[in-house]
Design a protein around this motif. Structure first.
Motif, PDB file in Angstrom:
ATOM      1  N   LEU A  61       0.736  -0.958  -0.040  1.00  0.00           N
ATOM      2  CA  LEU A  61      -0.013   0.002   0.097  1.00  0.00           C
ATOM      3  C   LEU A  61       0.877   1.204  -0.042  1.00  0.00           C
ATOM      4  O   LEU A  61       0.450   2.217  -0.837  1.00  0.00           O
ATOM      5  CB  LEU A  61      -1.038  -0.146   1.131  1.00  0.00           C
ATOM      6  N   TYR A  65       0.287   3.747  -3.274  1.00  0.00           N
ATOM      7  CA  TYR A  65      -0.259   4.989  -3.186  1.00  0.00           C
ATOM      8  C   TYR A  65       0.757   6.279  -2.887  1.00  0.00           C
ATOM      9  O   TYR A  65       0.829   6.298  -1.853  1.00  0.00           O
ATOM     10  CB  TYR A  65      -1.276   4.884  -2.356  1.00  0.00           C
ATOM     11  N   ARG A 157      -8.291  -1.462   0.742  1.00  0.00           N
ATOM     12  CA  ARG A 157      -7.909  -0.885  -0.678  1.00  0.00           C
ATOM     13  C   ARG A 157      -9.150  -0.105  -1.257  1.00  0.00           C
ATOM     14  O   ARG A 157      -9.188   1.088  -1.994  1.00  0.00           O
ATOM     15  CB  ARG A 157      -7.304  -1.908  -1.646  1.00  0.00           C
ATOM     16  N   GLU A 161      -9.433   3.891  -2.058  1.00  0.00           N
ATOM     17  CA  GLU A 161      -9.945   4.301  -3.598  1.00  0.00           C
ATOM     18  C   GLU A 161     -11.276   5.213  -3.238  1.00  0.00           C
ATOM     19  O   GLU A 161     -11.412   6.253  -3.915  1.00  0.00           O
ATOM     20  CB  GLU A 161     -10.415   3.247  -4.352  1.00  0.00           C
TER      21      GLU A 161
END
Length: 187
Positions: A61, A65, A157, A161
């Motif tokens: 992660l 991101y 996730r 998002e």
């Protein structure tokens, strides 16, 4: 090892407590130290098998991101649990086992207490709303509830998002499961 399930003290949309904590890199961090649209703040540790099982996911992660800061916070009593010492935290970062954006030490566990964290890992996804950081999601990272289970759904996730799209997180808060936080002075 005592398995616990999280139960948030904070409501979605509520402003979360700020902090000032030392990082393994020698810096001192607050929420505003991170130039990010969201922060995935995870109360975690080095020795718990539930926390260890999520190291790779949290590293992924952090790599995937750019607009999300993945921040580990270790609140465990290092005197009773030497594997959770600041030196051991630093070793795990230096050898690449942990590759979060920051790994912080909550020596007194006051920050964990302020968030209502109870287990490791206990994830809180924060969204930047104006000048404040607010809770967007508090719940498990994925659907693998035991350290040796393989996840089929990565809940966090979906939550990330949604936050990055400027939307409310639709998935429900599901309790995280892990070892109980080893509160300083509890022994």
């Amino acid at each position: 090892m005592v398995a616990m399930e999280s139960d948030s003290e904070l409501a979605r949309g509520e402003t979360v407590p700020d902090f000032e904590l030392p990082g393994v890199d020698g810096g001192t961090y607050s929420l505003d130290s991170f130039d990010a649209e969201a922060i995935l703040l995870v109360f975690t540790c080095n020795h718990c098998p539930y926390a260890q099982a999520k190291f790779d996911l949290l590293n992924e992660l952090a790599a995937d991101y750019d607009e999300v800061a993945v921040v580990g916070v270790n609140p465990n009593d290092a005197e009773e649990y030497p594997d959770d010492s600041f030196d051991r935290m630093r070793e795990l970062v230096e050898d690449g086992t942990i590759a979060y954006d920051a790994y912080l030490r909550d020596e007194s566990a006051a920050v964990a207490d302020a968030y209502g964290a109870v287990c490791t890992p206990d994830p809180f996804l924060l969204s930047h709303e104006g000048d404040a950081w607010t809770l967007a999601y508090h719940g498990r990272l994925d659907d693998a509830l035991n350290p040796d289970a393989e996840p089929t759904t990565i809940h966090v996730r979906d939550a990330i998002e949604s936050v990055l799209a400027g939307e409310d997180v639709e998935i429900p808060d599901r309790p995280s499961r892990g070892c109980s936080i080893k509160w300083p002075g509890d022994s």
